[in-house]
Scaffold this motif. Sequence first.
Motif, PDB file in Angstrom:
ATOM      1  N   ASP A   1     -45.371   3.828  -2.908  1.00  0.00           N
ATOM      2  CA  ASP A   1     -44.773   3.599  -1.580  1.00  0.00           C
ATOM      3  C   ASP A   1     -44.932   4.769  -0.600  1.00  0.00           C
ATOM      4  OD1 ASP A   1     -42.845   5.081  -2.845  1.00  0.00           O
ATOM      5  OD2 ASP A   1     -41.170   3.752  -2.358  1.00  0.00           O
TER       6      ASP A   1
ATOM      7  N   THR B   1     -33.742  -0.743  -2.832  1.00  0.00           N
ATOM      8  CA  THR B   1     -34.581  -0.240  -1.741  1.00  0.00           C
ATOM      9  C   THR B   1     -33.993   1.038  -1.136  1.00  0.00           C
ATOM     10  OG1 THR B   1     -33.362  -1.802  -0.391  1.00  0.00           O
ATOM     11  CG2 THR B   1     -35.547  -2.461  -1.048  1.00  0.00           C
ATOM     12  N   ASP B   2     -34.753   1.697  -0.247  1.00  0.00           N
ATOM     13  CA  ASP B   2     -34.287   2.947   0.363  1.00  0.00           C
ATOM     14  C   ASP B   2     -33.003   2.737   1.160  1.00  0.00           C
ATOM     15  OD1 ASP B   2     -36.138   4.699  -0.676  1.00  0.00           O
ATOM     16  OD2 ASP B   2     -37.635   4.166   0.829  1.00  0.00           O
ATOM     17  N   THR B   3     -33.031   1.788   2.088  1.00  0.00           N
ATOM     18  CA  THR B   3     -31.766   1.419   2.724  1.00  0.00           C
ATOM     19  C   THR B   3     -31.343   0.096   2.110  1.00  0.00           C
ATOM     20  OG1 THR B   3     -33.110   0.531   4.492  1.00  0.00           O
ATOM     21  CG2 THR B   3     -31.931   2.561   4.975  1.00  0.00           C
ATOM     22  N   ARG B   4     -30.037  -0.063   1.967  1.00  0.00           N
ATOM     23  CA  ARG B   4     -29.550  -1.222   1.230  1.00  0.00           C
ATOM     24  C   ARG B   4     -30.078  -2.521   1.829  1.00  0.00           C
ATOM     25  NH1 ARG B   4     -25.177  -4.930   1.423  1.00  0.00           N
ATOM     26  NH2 ARG B   4     -24.494  -5.564  -0.635  1.00  0.00           N
TER      27      ARG B   4
ATOM     28  N   MET C   1     -32.597  -6.619  -5.762  1.00  0.00           N
ATOM     29  CA  MET C   1     -31.186  -6.266  -5.717  1.00  0.00           C
ATOM     30  C   MET C   1     -30.957  -5.389  -4.481  1.00  0.00           C
ATOM     31  SD  MET C   1     -29.046  -7.597  -7.701  1.00  0.00           S
ATOM     32  CE  MET C   1     -27.592  -6.552  -7.571  1.00  0.00           C
TER      33      MET C   1
ATOM     34  N   ASP D   1     -33.843   6.837  -8.495  1.00  0.00           N
ATOM     35  CA  ASP D   1     -34.769   7.036  -7.375  1.00  0.00           C
ATOM     36  C   ASP D   1     -34.303   6.424  -6.054  1.00  0.00           C
ATOM     37  OD1 ASP D   1     -36.790   8.541  -8.717  1.00  0.00           O
ATOM     38  OD2 ASP D   1     -37.283   6.719  -9.814  1.00  0.00           O
ATOM     39  N   LYS D   2     -33.515   5.373  -6.109  1.00  0.00           N
ATOM     40  CA  LYS D   2     -33.165   4.694  -4.863  1.00  0.00           C
ATOM     41  C   LYS D   2     -31.661   4.600  -4.614  1.00  0.00           C
ATOM     42  CE  LYS D   2     -37.480   3.576  -4.027  1.00  0.00           C
ATOM     43  NZ  LYS D   2     -38.320   3.432  -2.855  1.00  0.00           N
ATOM     44  N   THR D   3     -30.839   4.979  -5.563  1.00  0.00           N
ATOM     45  CA  THR D   3     -29.406   4.824  -5.349  1.00  0.00           C
ATOM     46  C   THR D   3     -28.733   6.191  -5.270  1.00  0.00           C
ATOM     47  OG1 THR D   3     -28.835   4.829  -7.702  1.00  0.00           O
ATOM     48  CG2 THR D   3     -29.384   2.693  -6.725  1.00  0.00           C
TER      49      THR D   3
ATOM     50  N   LYS E   1     -24.979   2.548  -2.970  1.00  0.00           N
ATOM     51  CA  LYS E   1     -25.694   3.039  -1.790  1.00  0.00           C
ATOM     52  C   LYS E   1     -24.644   3.545  -0.809  1.00  0.00           C
ATOM     53  CE  LYS E   1     -29.832   1.933  -1.209  1.00  0.00           C
ATOM     54  NZ  LYS E   1     -31.005   2.789  -1.545  1.00  0.00           N
TER      55      LYS E   1
ATOM     56  N   LEU F   1     -34.995  -4.244  -9.663  1.00  0.00           N
ATOM     57  CA  LEU F   1     -33.797  -3.407  -9.748  1.00  0.00           C
ATOM     58  C   LEU F   1     -34.028  -2.071  -9.058  1.00  0.00           C
ATOM     59  CD1 LEU F   1     -33.110  -4.422 -13.403  1.00  0.00           C
ATOM     60  CD2 LEU F   1     -31.666  -5.016 -11.465  1.00  0.00           C
ATOM     61  N   GLN F   2     -35.279  -1.635  -9.069  1.00  0.00           N
ATOM     62  CA  GLN F   2     -35.644  -0.458  -8.287  1.00  0.00           C
ATOM     63  C   GLN F   2     -37.068  -0.684  -7.799  1.00  0.00           C
ATOM     64  OE1 GLN F   2     -34.205   3.671  -9.218  1.00  0.00           O
ATOM     65  NE2 GLN F   2     -36.282   3.858  -9.941  1.00  0.00           N
ATOM     66  N   SER F   3     -37.283  -0.471  -6.505  1.00  0.00           N
ATOM     67  CA  SER F   3     -38.593  -0.846  -5.960  1.00  0.00           C
ATOM     68  C   SER F   3     -39.427   0.385  -5.634  1.00  0.00           C
ATOM     69  CB  SER F   3     -38.412  -1.683  -4.690  1.00  0.00           C
ATOM     70  OG  SER F   3     -37.927  -0.858  -3.652  1.00  0.00           O
ATOM     71  N   ASP F   4     -40.715   0.175  -5.656  1.00  0.00           N
ATOM     72  CA  ASP F   4     -41.704   1.188  -5.308  1.00  0.00           C
ATOM     73  C   ASP F   4     -42.856   0.370  -4.743  1.00  0.00           C
ATOM     74  OD1 ASP F   4     -43.298   3.444  -5.168  1.00  0.00           O
ATOM     75  OD2 ASP F   4     -43.093   3.984  -7.270  1.00  0.00           O
TER      76      ASP F   4
ATOM     77  N   LYS G   1     -38.600  -0.731 -11.233  1.00  0.00           N
ATOM     78  CA  LYS G   1     -37.970  -1.232 -12.460  1.00  0.00           C
ATOM     79  C   LYS G   1     -37.717  -2.698 -12.223  1.00  0.00           C
ATOM     80  CE  LYS G   1     -35.550   2.729 -14.197  1.00  0.00           C
ATOM     81  NZ  LYS G   1     -34.630   3.249 -15.153  1.00  0.00           N
TER      82      LYS G   1
ATOM     83  N   LYS H   1     -41.909   4.074  -9.875  1.00  0.00           N
ATOM     84  CA  LYS H   1     -40.463   3.963  -9.709  1.00  0.00           C
ATOM     85  C   LYS H   1     -39.963   2.523  -9.814  1.00  0.00           C
ATOM     86  CE  LYS H   1     -40.847   6.654  -6.032  1.00  0.00           C
ATOM     87  NZ  LYS H   1     -40.549   7.195  -4.707  1.00  0.00           N
TER      88      LYS H   1
ATOM     89  N   GLU I   1     -24.259   4.663   2.968  1.00  0.00           N
ATOM     90  CA  GLU I   1     -24.905   4.706   4.270  1.00  0.00           C
ATOM     91  C   GLU I   1     -23.839   5.009   5.317  1.00  0.00           C
ATOM     92  OE1 GLU I   1     -27.019   0.976   4.486  1.00  0.00           O
ATOM     93  OE2 GLU I   1     -28.412   1.608   2.927  1.00  0.00           O
TER      94      GLU I   1
ATOM     95  N   PHE J   1     -29.482  -2.699  -4.115  1.00  0.00           N
ATOM     96  CA  PHE J   1     -29.626  -1.250  -4.326  1.00  0.00           C
ATOM     97  C   PHE J   1     -31.053  -0.829  -4.669  1.00  0.00           C
ATOM     98  CE2 PHE J   1     -27.550  -2.889  -8.359  1.00  0.00           C
ATOM     99  CZ  PHE J   1     -28.698  -2.908  -9.121  1.00  0.00           C
TER     100      PHE J   1
END
Lengths: 275, 239, 224
Positions: B168, B77-80, B73, A48-50, A68, B121-124, B42, B40, A70, B75
Motif C-alpha cells: 500500500d 483500514t488506516d481510518t476507520r 472490518m 499495523d492498523k489499529t 481506532k 481483518l487488516q488490510s494492505d 490479515k 500486512k 480518531e 478496524f
Amino acid sequence: MPAVKKHRIVDSITRESIISNLANSTRLDERGLLDYRNLEIETNILKDKTNGSARVKLGESEVWAGIKVETANPFPDTPAEGVMTCNAEMLPICSQYIEPGPPDENTIELSRVSDRGIRESGMIDIKELCIKEGERVYSVYIDVAVINEDGNLFDAVSYAATTALLMADMNKFTIENDEVKMLDEKQPLPIKSVPVSTTFAKIEDKIIIDPNADEQEMATARVTLVTDENGKYVSGQKGKPGGFTFDELKEISVISKEKGDEIRVKIREAVKNGS
Amino acid sequence: MSKNNIERISGRAPDELRNVSIKAGVIKNADGSALIEFGKNKIMAAVFGPKEVHPKHMMISDRAIIKCRYHMMPFSTDTRKRPNISRREIEISKVIREALQPAIIMEDYPRTAIEIYIEVLQSDGGSRCAAINAASTALADAGINMRDLVTACAAGKVDGQVVLDVDDTEDKTGEADMPIALLPNTGLITLFQLDGNLSKEEFDKALELAKTGCDKLYKLQRDALSEKYFDGKNGNKEE
Amino acid sequence: MKTNSVERKYVMPGDVVIEGDHNPIANVIKSGNKIISTKIGMAEIAYNGVRVIPLNGTYIPRMDDVVIGKVADMNGFAWEVDINSWFFGILTGSAVFGRQFSSSRDSMKSQFDKGECLIAKILSFDRTRDPLISVSGPGLGKIKEGEIAYITSSKIPRVIGKKGAMIKLIEENTGCRMTIGQNGAILLKGTDEARTKARNAIKLIGNQAHTSDLNDKVISLISK
C-alpha cells in the motif's frame, strides 16, 4: 452440515445427556457448573492498523477486537466529552446460522450490552478525551469481529474489547495559536477501571456459567452481569424467554464478583505480557 | 531482474514477494477455511456448502450457485471504515467470485449454493489477491470439487520500474497495479484488473512477473493444505 | 497392466494423477489424456481405473445407505431430517404410518418430535429431488439413548475397517457399541468411559485416516 435451518437445534440425546450431567453437577465437556472454559487472550494481533487489539478464545468461541482512535466534533450536549462506540459484528464466517447483511436483533443486543459494560463502568475517562471544548474531541471506536461462534459471546466480546482498550494508545496533541495540532507521539488511553462481564444460563433449575452454544440454545434464561474492580455492578442484561428467581439472581451476583476478579487477573496478565 | 534496479521503499527486490503465510482450517464452524497473512494483510476466508439455496428462486436446476462476499472490518483500514458494505467491496466480491468460479465444478452440485465469505481483518495493498489465495484454499479445504486451485498475485509499476506485488505504500506513489488470478495447472487467467499506465513492453513484463508470484503462492497454498491433510508430506509436486 | 497392484499417492485439486488411457472412477476428471484430481485425498490407480478417496467433503446420499440424522422440522405430511448432507432427508408420514396415513388423523409429533434422532435408510436420491428416507426395517427407527460422534463421511470405511475389523477392534477394547451411519454420524452406546474411549478412537481415525497402521494406533490409544 449443509442443509440448514435458521437456528441451532440441539438433538434429543444431547439434550438428555446435558440434563442428566447437570443433575450430577457436571457438564458434557467435563466442566463444573461454575467453571469457565479455557480462556486465551492474545494482544497486538492487528498492530499495523489499529491503536490497540486483542484476540480472545473462550473455548471454541473466538473474537477479534480492534480499537481506532480518531478525532471528531463533540455532541452539542456534551461539548467537553469524548465519544466512544462499541460495535460487535457476527461475521458470516463464524457460523452456518449467520447470514451476511445488516445486524439482526441478537447482534444489536450483543453490541449494546458490550457497549454498556464499558460505558457505565467509566472504563474510559471521557472527559480526558476532550481536545478543545466544543470543537474537537477524541472518538474511540471499539469494533469486535466474531470469528467462530460457540456460545457466550457476551463475555468473549467484552474481554476482547476491554483488553484491546487497555492496549490502546492515541496521538498526543498541542494547541498553538488556537489551532489543534496532532503529534506523532503516543499516549495511553485514559483508563479508570476494568469491567469484567460474566454470563450465566439456566437449564431446568440449574445455574451454569459460560454456556456453550448447545447449552445457550437449551437455556430458558440467560443473564450477563458486569462488575468493576471496586466490586460495583455496572451493567446487566437478562435474555431469553424464561426468568430467574430473586434468590437465583442474588446468588449469581455473588459468583459474578468472584469470577470477575479471577478473569480480571487474566486480562491484566495478558496486557502485561503484551506491552 | 534488470541491471539498474531502483531500490523499493520496502527494500524488496523487484521480483520479491512480501512475507506470506497461509493456514488452512482455522474456523471450526466452517466447512472449509483459511487465514492468509500477506504483508500486512490479515484475511480470513470461510466456505459453507454445498447447501440449500435461500431464497429458493435463485436455485439453478443443473448446477450450484456461488455466493461470495468480500468484507472489511472497520478496524482494518488506516481510518476507520464504516461498517456497511461499500461499492468497492461489492465490486471486489464480484471479481473474486468470477475468479474462483472457473475452478469450481458447479455441475456436480445442482440446486445448491456454495458460499464464500472473506473477511479482511487488516488490510494492505493487494488484498483482493490475498483474498483469492485464501478463498481457494478454503474451497479445497471444504472438499468442493475443483478443476484446479486458484492462485493470485499482482505486479505493477513503481518509480518507472515493473515490480512484483505492490504494497500500500508503493501503491500511493505507483504508476500501475495489475492483479491477476490464474488456474496454475492450465494457465487460465480468471482475474485481471489494471489501473495505471503501462507500455506494451511493461505490460508483458508485468504479466510474466505476476505469474512468477502466482507460482510462489501456489506452492504456499499446497503447503497449507498438506500441513492440514498430509502432515506436511508431499505438499509440493517437485518433492 | 498388472491386475492387482494398486498405486497410491496424495493429491490436491488440479493435480495430474496419471497420464494415458485410464478409466476415471471417482473424484477425478479427464482432460485430454490426463486424469486430474478434483479433491484433496489419496489417489488410487488400479487396473480398472483411477479414483481419489477424499479426505473431506460433504456426504452424498446413496440408495440403501443407513444414515443417522435428527429431525430439523416437520409439517403435516413429512419430517425434514438433517442427515449431514446438502438436503434434508424427507421422511413422509405414509412411510411411518402406512398407506392409511392422513395428516388430520395421526399426530406427527407422537412419532418424531423436532430434535429427535433416528436411524434411517435412504430410499431414493438422484440429485434433482430431496432424498426420501425410511425408518422401517431392522435396526432403524428412533434413537433413545447414546451419543453421536461425527467424522468426515469419506472416512467411514476406515472406521469400519476390512470386513468390519476396525469396528470389532474398537468395540471389543472399549466395551462401547457402535452403529455406523454412512453419512459420517456414529451412534455410541455404553458407559461414559467406554464412549469416551470410542469417541477418541474415532477422532484419531479422523485425523490419521490417510496413514497406515491405523489398527496399532487405535489399540495404543485405547489401552492408554
